[in-house]
Enzyme design. Structure first.
Site, PDB file in Angstrom:
ATOM      1  N   LYS A 262      35.779  47.665  47.783  1.00 22.13           N
ATOM      2  CA  LYS A 262      35.242  46.391  47.264  1.00 22.13           C
ATOM      3  C   LYS A 262      34.993  45.445  48.432  1.00 22.13           C
ATOM      4  CE  LYS A 262      36.784  42.204  44.775  1.00 22.13           C
ATOM      5  NZ  LYS A 262      37.781  41.597  43.870  1.00 22.13           N
ATOM      6  N   ASP A 267      34.760  35.224  47.139  1.00 23.03           N
ATOM      7  CA  ASP A 267      34.917  35.212  45.679  1.00 23.03           C
ATOM      8  C   ASP A 267      35.237  33.800  45.193  1.00 23.03           C
ATOM      9  OD1 ASP A 267      35.308  35.759  43.045  1.00 23.03           O
ATOM     10  OD2 ASP A 267      37.190  36.878  43.312  1.00 23.03           O
ATOM     11  N   LYS A 274      36.977  29.652  40.168  1.00 23.08           N
ATOM     12  CA  LYS A 274      38.398  29.590  40.510  1.00 23.08           C
ATOM     13  C   LYS A 274      38.810  28.146  40.774  1.00 23.08           C
ATOM     14  CE  LYS A 274      38.920  34.086  42.804  1.00 23.08           C
ATOM     15  NZ  LYS A 274      39.877  34.665  41.849  1.00 23.08           N
ATOM     16  N   ASP A 285      38.304  38.855  50.365  1.00 31.68           N
ATOM     17  CA  ASP A 285      38.072  39.683  49.180  1.00 31.68           C
ATOM     18  C   ASP A 285      37.173  40.890  49.498  1.00 31.68           C
ATOM     19  OD1 ASP A 285      38.785  40.098  46.522  1.00 31.68           O
ATOM     20  OD2 ASP A 285      37.082  38.974  45.709  1.00 31.68           O
ATOM     21  N   ASP A 344      34.789  36.097  37.100  1.00 30.60           N
ATOM     22  CA  ASP A 344      35.751  36.226  38.199  1.00 30.60           C
ATOM     23  C   ASP A 344      36.307  37.659  38.278  1.00 30.60           C
ATOM     24  OD1 ASP A 344      37.272  35.483  40.330  1.00 30.60           O
ATOM     25  OD2 ASP A 344      38.750  34.334  39.176  1.00 30.60           O
ATOM     26  N   GLU A 346      34.736  40.184  39.087  1.00 32.80           N
ATOM     27  CA  GLU A 346      33.505  40.722  39.682  1.00 32.80           C
ATOM     28  C   GLU A 346      33.742  42.041  40.420  1.00 32.80           C
ATOM     29  OE1 GLU A 346      35.420  38.594  41.094  1.00 32.80           O
ATOM     30  OE2 GLU A 346      35.677  39.603  43.023  1.00 32.80           O
ATOM     31  N   ARG A 348      35.419  44.792  39.668  1.00 30.29           N
ATOM     32  CA  ARG A 348      35.188  46.008  38.875  1.00 30.29           C
ATOM     33  C   ARG A 348      33.717  46.178  38.518  1.00 30.29           C
ATOM     34  NH1 ARG A 348      39.310  43.787  34.439  1.00 30.29           N
ATOM     35  NH2 ARG A 348      40.080  42.735  36.297  1.00 30.29           N
TER      36      ARG A 348
HETATM   37  N1  BES Z   1      39.646  38.811  44.083  1.00 30.08           N
HETATM   38  C1  BES Z   1      40.313  38.502  42.873  1.00 30.08           C
HETATM   39  C2  BES Z   1      41.736  39.043  42.827  1.00 30.08           C
HETATM   40  C3  BES Z   1      42.732  38.323  43.673  1.00 30.08           C
HETATM   41  C4  BES Z   1      43.304  37.151  43.231  1.00 30.08           C
HETATM   42  C5  BES Z   1      43.139  38.842  44.859  1.00 30.08           C
HETATM   43  C6  BES Z   1      44.240  36.498  43.996  1.00 30.08           C
HETATM   44  C7  BES Z   1      44.085  38.201  45.637  1.00 30.08           C
HETATM   45  C8  BES Z   1      44.632  37.024  45.209  1.00 30.08           C
HETATM   46  C9  BES Z   1      39.567  39.107  41.696  1.00 30.08           C
HETATM   47  O1  BES Z   1      38.195  39.146  41.835  1.00 30.08           O
HETATM   48  C10 BES Z   1      39.860  38.263  40.509  1.00 30.08           C
HETATM   49  O2  BES Z   1      39.470  37.122  40.521  1.00 30.08           O
HETATM   50  N2  BES Z   1      40.532  38.839  39.508  1.00 30.08           N
HETATM   51  C11 BES Z   1      40.873  38.128  38.326  1.00 30.08           C
HETATM   52  C12 BES Z   1      40.605  39.036  37.157  1.00 30.08           C
HETATM   53  C13 BES Z   1      40.717  38.354  35.834  1.00 30.08           C
HETATM   54  C14 BES Z   1      39.606  37.357  35.660  1.00 30.08           C
HETATM   55  C15 BES Z   1      40.674  39.386  34.747  1.00 30.08           C
HETATM   56  C16 BES Z   1      42.350  37.761  38.385  1.00 30.08           C
HETATM   57  O3  BES Z   1      43.153  38.564  38.858  1.00 30.08           O
HETATM   58  O4  BES Z   1      42.687  36.663  38.002  1.00 30.08           O
HETATM   59 ZN    ZN Z   2      37.491  39.254  43.732  1.00 28.72          ZN
HETATM   60 MN    MN Z   3      37.268  37.351  41.216  1.00 34.86          MN
END
Ligand code: BES
Ligand code: ZN
Ligand code: MN
Length: 493
Positions: A262, A267, A274, A285, A344, A346, A348
């Site tokens: 990825k 992000d 966010k 990210d 968010d 994104e 997957r």
């Molecule tokens: N890049 C983030 C995951 C992340 C969050 C990595 C904090 C490191 C620290 C990912 O793209 C994300 O935002 N995931 C969301 C998914 C949710 C919306 C289902 C998450 O984990 O909140």
């Molecule tokens: Zn992300």
């Molecule tokens: Mn995200």
């Protein structure tokens, strides 16, 4: 860093600093020091004074004042003899490497004899020494223009061993390739989003062509033509040109292994924006993509007898007038339709296309993906352990074995189909998120729909994107996670 092997004892060295490990048993019997002459005298003295016990993490700096030709001797505690594993050596020497760099020492000698006391072979000891020294002394000024004189680097690493031969040289070479791969990953991961763009990642991949890696970089139009619709849904919100990077190395007749990373170069969360606090960390990210590019480099340098394909979908995730919305239904390369819940989630969205692309076009024997995918994973396992999911026990076994040799901690997570309930959609084949409960698991379940019957492991490295304080061989900044882990999987193939 230049690495020089010597088939002598370190007593002959004329260096600013010698590093010598000591085990706890040294205090019981001087023969456990494996030292003679003035170096043995020094070690005996610091033990006798009670200043040093050989415990893990202990360090004693001695000024030699002419007793040996080298100016300083740094004794490093390795703990008990039986505990002197590769990982213990890496952790201890990682600290010594950082101290050496901070002291501004430009050439360092390491005695390999003590590294092998716990049963490590001389080659493995050489590998661990070089690898940890490169990782531990890593320090990048990035974009600083002031105070650069503080950014000293250790330029020469001298290794002393009575066993110095071609095999030991190979060990040192392996250590160098792996250590440099980790540092490359760290440099890219920690680089800011306005510098480490998808185009920059593509450039790094294209640089691998000189090592014999075949590289193709697809732009927005190419991706459109191929039907990478899910990747493009994320990319449609950004002005920064997205890149879908394809690297291929080795003989197609050999086993094919696919690596997918990825690479969200920043992000923001997109329309599902966010919170602002700490958002700057989302420059990392793209760590998964950096892992794959760095690993491809090492694979080529090592000349591994495999056919390795690396795929890196790279784009920013931005909110804008053209951004994808929650509720959108998106087509995918695999042909499945997906209902977007949070923009968010994104990661997957770009991974599903890359996984489907790899499994369809390369039919790999195994596939591994790396992603800073879910906050849920980092809540579950914290910053020390990589959570992974596997649809195949054979692949999982390879991961566990590589965890033992690399020292990178992993924990297998459940991938049971009961979790699919949370992904059911009224308007598409699947929703792409399943709410908060088991968030890392539903993300992995979602990805599993796109790998076909390829044996596959998914690494959620969200907890490991940042090293908060200097520790062992990890200086503050990016850990460069999973690079040595996946390289050990490939080396042991
Ligand atoms: N890049 C983030 C995951 C992340 C969050 C990595 C904090 C490191 C620290 C990912 O793209 C994300 O935002 N995931 C969301 C998914 C949710 C919306 C289902 C998450 O984990 O909140
Ligand atoms: Zn992300
Ligand atoms: Mn995200």
């Amino acid at each position: 860093m230049e690495i020089i092997l010597h088939k002598t004892t370190p007593v002959e060295a004329r260096l600013p600093l010698l590093v010598i490990g000591l085990i706890e048993e040294a205090k019981d019997n001087p023969s456990n020091m494996r030292l003679t002459g003035p170096l043995a005298d020094m070690a005996e003295k610091i033990i006798e004074l009670g200043d040093f016990k050989g415990a893990e993490g202990e360090i004693a700096l001695v000024y030699s004042l002419g007793r040996v030709h080298s100016e300083r001797v740094m004794f490093v505690g390795f703990g008990k003899k039986v505990e002197v594993t590769a990982e213990r050596v890496r952790k201890s020497l990682g600290v010594a490497a950082r101290k050496a760099r901070e002291m501004g020492v430009e050439a360092v000698g390491i005695n390999l004899t003590q590294l092998a006391l716990g049963g490590l072979s001389p080659n493995d000891a050489a590998e661990a020494a070089v690898e940890s020294f490169l990782m531990g002394s890593f320090h990048d000024p990035f974009h600083k223009t002031q105070g650069l004189d503080k950014y000293k680097q250790v330029k020469e690493l001298h290794l002393y061993s009575p066993y110095a031969d071609e095999e030991l040289e190979r060990g040192a070479f392996l250590g160098r390739v792996l250590g440099e791969a980790v540092n490359m990953c760290r440099r890219l991961s920690w680089g800011p989003a306005n510098h480490v763009t998808p185009s920059k990642l593509a450039e790094e991949a294209l640089n691998l062509q000189e090592l014999g890696v075949n590289v193709k970089v697809l732009d927005r139009e190419d991706a459109e033509r191929l039907g990478l619709k899910s990747f493009l849904a994320v990319a449609q919100g950004t002005l920064e040109p997205p890149k879908f990077i394809i690297m291929e190395w080795g003989d197609k007749k050999k086993d094919t292994v696919a690596l997918v990373g990825k690479a969200i170069t920043f992000d923001t969360g997109g329309i599902s924006l966010k919170g602002g606090e700490g958002m700057e960390l989302m420059k990392t990210d793209m760590t998964g993509g950096a892992i794959v590019i760095s690993a491809m480099r090492a694979v080529a340098q090592l000349g591994l007898p495999l056919h390795v394909v690396g795929l890196v979908p790279a784009t920013d995730n931005m909110p804008s007038g053209s951004a994808y919305h929650p509720g959108d239904v998106v087509d995918t390369y695999a042909g499945l339709t997906v209902e977007v819940i949070s923009t968010d989630a994104e990661g997957r969205m770009i991974l599903n296309d890359a996984l489907a692309y790899a499994s369809k076009n390369y039919k790999p024997k195994a596939m591994f993906d790396f992603a800073t995918l879910t906050g849920a994973m980092s809540v579950a396992l914290g910053e020390h352990t990589i959570g992974y999911f596997a649809n195949d026990d054979g692949v999982a076994k390879r991961v566990e074995d590589a965890s033992h040799t690399s020292g990178e901690l992993v924990w297998r997570m459940p991938l049971w189909d009961v979790y699919d309930e949370q992904l059911k959609s009224d308007v598409a084949d699947w929703k792409h998120t399943g709410g908060r409960p088991g968030g890392a698991i539903t993300a992995a379940r979602f990805l599993s729909k796109f790998v076909g019957d390829t044996p596959w492991a998914h690494f959620d490295i969200a907890g490991l994107m940042e090293q908060k304080n200097d520790k062992g061989y990890n200086p503050k900044g990016s850990k460069g996670p999973a690079v040595r882990l996946i390289l050990d999987v490939l080396r042991n193939w």
